[in-house]
Write a protein that holds these residues in place. Structure first.
Motif, short mmCIF file in Angstrom:
data_model
loop_
_atom_site.label_atom_id
_atom_site.label_comp_id
_atom_site.label_asym_id
_atom_site.label_seq_id
_atom_site.Cartn_x
_atom_site.Cartn_y
_atom_site.Cartn_z
N TYR A 92 84.07 47.11 -24.31
CA TYR A 92 84.29 47.74 -25.62
C TYR A 92 85.29 46.93 -26.43
O TYR A 92 85.08 46.63 -27.60
N LYS A 93 86.38 46.52 -25.79
CA LYS A 93 87.40 45.73 -26.47
C LYS A 93 86.81 44.41 -26.96
O LYS A 93 87.04 44.01 -28.09
N ASN A 94 86.02 43.75 -26.10
CA ASN A 94 85.42 42.48 -26.49
C ASN A 94 84.44 42.63 -27.64
O ASN A 94 84.33 41.77 -28.50
N LYS A 95 83.69 43.73 -27.69
CA LYS A 95 82.75 43.97 -28.78
C LYS A 95 83.48 44.22 -30.09
O LYS A 95 82.98 43.87 -31.15
N LYS A 96 84.67 44.84 -30.03
CA LYS A 96 85.42 45.14 -31.24
C LYS A 96 86.11 43.91 -31.81
O LYS A 96 86.42 43.87 -32.99
N MET A 97 86.38 42.93 -30.96
CA MET A 97 87.06 41.73 -31.43
C MET A 97 86.17 40.97 -32.42
O MET A 97 84.96 40.93 -32.28
N LYS A 98 86.82 40.37 -33.42
CA LYS A 98 86.07 39.63 -34.43
C LYS A 98 86.09 38.14 -34.12
O LYS A 98 87.13 37.58 -33.77
N ASN A 99 84.92 37.52 -34.26
CA ASN A 99 84.81 36.08 -34.09
C ASN A 99 85.25 35.40 -35.38
O ASN A 99 84.74 35.71 -36.46
N ILE A 100 86.21 34.48 -35.26
CA ILE A 100 86.73 33.75 -36.41
C ILE A 100 86.46 32.27 -36.22
O ILE A 100 86.86 31.68 -35.21
N ALA A 101 85.78 31.66 -37.17
CA ALA A 101 85.54 30.21 -37.14
C ALA A 101 86.75 29.53 -37.76
O ALA A 101 87.12 29.84 -38.90
N ILE A 102 87.38 28.65 -37.02
CA ILE A 102 88.51 27.87 -37.54
C ILE A 102 87.94 26.50 -37.90
O ILE A 102 87.62 25.69 -37.02
N ASN A 133 94.24 39.56 -29.20
CA ASN A 133 93.84 40.94 -28.93
C ASN A 133 92.91 41.48 -29.99
O ASN A 133 92.24 42.48 -29.79
N LYS A 134 92.86 40.81 -31.14
CA LYS A 134 92.02 41.25 -32.25
C LYS A 134 90.92 40.26 -32.60
O LYS A 134 89.87 40.63 -33.11
N TYR A 135 91.19 38.98 -32.36
CA TYR A 135 90.28 37.94 -32.82
C TYR A 135 89.92 36.97 -31.70
O TYR A 135 90.73 36.67 -30.83
N ARG A 136 88.69 36.46 -31.78
CA ARG A 136 88.21 35.45 -30.85
C ARG A 136 88.01 34.17 -31.68
O ARG A 136 87.03 34.04 -32.41
N PRO A 137 88.96 33.21 -31.58
CA PRO A 137 88.85 31.99 -32.41
C PRO A 137 87.86 30.97 -31.85
O PRO A 137 87.77 30.78 -30.64
N TYR A 138 87.13 30.36 -32.75
CA TYR A 138 86.19 29.29 -32.41
C TYR A 138 86.52 28.09 -33.30
O TYR A 138 86.14 28.07 -34.47
N PRO A 139 87.24 27.09 -32.79
CA PRO A 139 87.49 25.89 -33.59
C PRO A 139 86.18 25.15 -33.83
O PRO A 139 85.48 24.81 -32.88
N ILE A 140 85.85 24.94 -35.08
CA ILE A 140 84.58 24.30 -35.44
C ILE A 140 84.89 22.98 -36.14
O ILE A 140 85.55 22.96 -37.18
N LEU A 141 84.41 21.88 -35.54
CA LEU A 141 84.57 20.57 -36.15
C LEU A 141 83.51 20.38 -37.22
O LEU A 141 82.31 20.51 -36.94
N VAL A 182 94.70 28.44 -34.15
CA VAL A 182 94.12 28.99 -32.92
C VAL A 182 95.23 29.55 -32.03
O VAL A 182 95.12 30.63 -31.47
N GLU A 183 96.32 28.81 -31.91
CA GLU A 183 97.44 29.23 -31.07
C GLU A 183 98.09 30.51 -31.58
O GLU A 183 98.47 31.38 -30.80
N CYS A 184 98.21 30.66 -32.89
CA CYS A 184 98.93 31.80 -33.48
C CYS A 184 98.06 33.03 -33.74
O CYS A 184 98.60 34.11 -33.95
N LEU A 185 96.76 32.88 -33.72
CA LEU A 185 95.87 34.02 -33.98
C LEU A 185 96.01 35.07 -32.88
O LEU A 185 96.08 34.73 -31.70
N PHE A 216 88.12 30.49 -41.28
CA PHE A 216 89.47 30.10 -41.69
C PHE A 216 89.44 28.61 -41.98
O PHE A 216 89.18 27.80 -41.10
N ASN A 217 89.71 28.24 -43.22
CA ASN A 217 89.60 26.86 -43.66
C ASN A 217 90.91 26.11 -43.39
O ASN A 217 91.90 26.31 -44.07
N ALA A 218 90.89 25.24 -42.38
CA ALA A 218 92.04 24.40 -42.07
C ALA A 218 91.74 22.94 -42.42
O ALA A 218 92.44 22.04 -41.96
N ILE A 219 90.71 22.70 -43.22
CA ILE A 219 90.33 21.34 -43.59
C ILE A 219 91.15 20.89 -44.80
O ILE A 219 91.20 21.58 -45.81
N HIS A 220 91.76 19.72 -44.66
CA HIS A 220 92.50 19.09 -45.76
C HIS A 220 91.59 18.06 -46.39
O HIS A 220 91.00 17.24 -45.70
#
Length: 160
Positions: free
Chosen positions: A39-49, A75-83, A69-72, A121-125
Motif C-alpha cells: 500500500y505504501k509503495n502504491k501511494k508513493m509518487k514516481n518522480i523523473a529527475i 517516504n513519499k517519492y520514488r526518484p528515477y534519474p533520467i539521462l 535524488v539524495e534530498c528527495l 524535476f528539471n535539473a538540466i542546465h
C-alpha cells in the motif's frame, strides 16, 4: 489474490513460507506487513529527475540531479534519474542497466511493468532544459515539470 486498500488495487500472491509477490515485487515478511508495504509503495509518487542535456553544462546537471535524488523524501517519492542526451533518453538502475524512455508518453518499462511519472524535476542546465524544449514536450505528454512554462521561456529567450 487481489485486494483493495485506500482505493488502490494490490495484487498479492504467496510464493512459499513468508515470501509474497506483491505488485510484482518479492517481499519476505508476514502477510499483514506485506499488505502495508504494498500500500505504501502504491501511494508513493514516481518522480523523473531530468539530467544531462545537450550543452557543455551537462556534467553540472548530473551533480545537481544527484543532489535532488539524495534530498528527495523517499517516504513519499520514488526518484528515477533520467539521462537526457542527444543519442538516448534512459533510466539507469543501481546495477548499471539502462532502460530506454518511451518518448510517446515518457514512460519506461522494467521487468514487464510500465512506470509512469507524477512529475518531472528539471535539473538540466542549458538546452533542452532551459530553453523551453522540454517544457513543451512535457506539456504535450501531460506530465507536470518544475520550472517556468513554455510561454515564459519564449519571452525570456532572446533572438539570435
Amino acid at each position: 489474490m487481489v485486494g483493495y486498500r485506500g482505493g488502490l488495487m494490490l495484487e498479492i500472491k504467496k510464493i512459499w513460507g513468508d515470501t509474497y509477490l506483491v505488485n510484482g515485487e518479492y517481499l519476505t515478511q508476514d502477510f499483514n506487513q506485506a499488505v502495508v508495504l504494498a500500500y505504501k509503495n502504491k501511494k508513493m509518487k514516481n518522480i523523473a529527475i531530468l539530467m544531462g542535456g545537450y550543452s557543455s553544462e551537462a556534467e553540472v546537471s548530473l551533480k545537481s540531479a544527484a543532489t535532488v535524488v539524495e534530498c528527495l523524501d523517499k517516504n513519499k517519492y520514488r526518484p528515477y534519474p533520467i539521462l537526457i542526451a542527444k543519442d538516448r533518453w534512459v533510466y539507469t538502475d543501481p546495477k548499471g542497466q539502462e532502460f530506454p524512455i518511451d518518448k510517446n508518453d515518457f514512460s519506461l518499462t522494467i521487468g514487464g511493468e510500465k512506470i509512469t511519472f507524477a512529475c518531472a524535476f528539471n535539473a538540466i542546465h542549458g538546452t533542452p532544459g532551459e530553453d523551453g524544449h522540454l517544457q513543451a514536450y512535457f506539456s504535450f505528454v501531460g506530465i507536470p515539470i518544475t520550472g517556468c512554462s513554455t510561454v515564459s521561456y519564449t519571452h525570456l529567450t532572446l533572438p539570435t
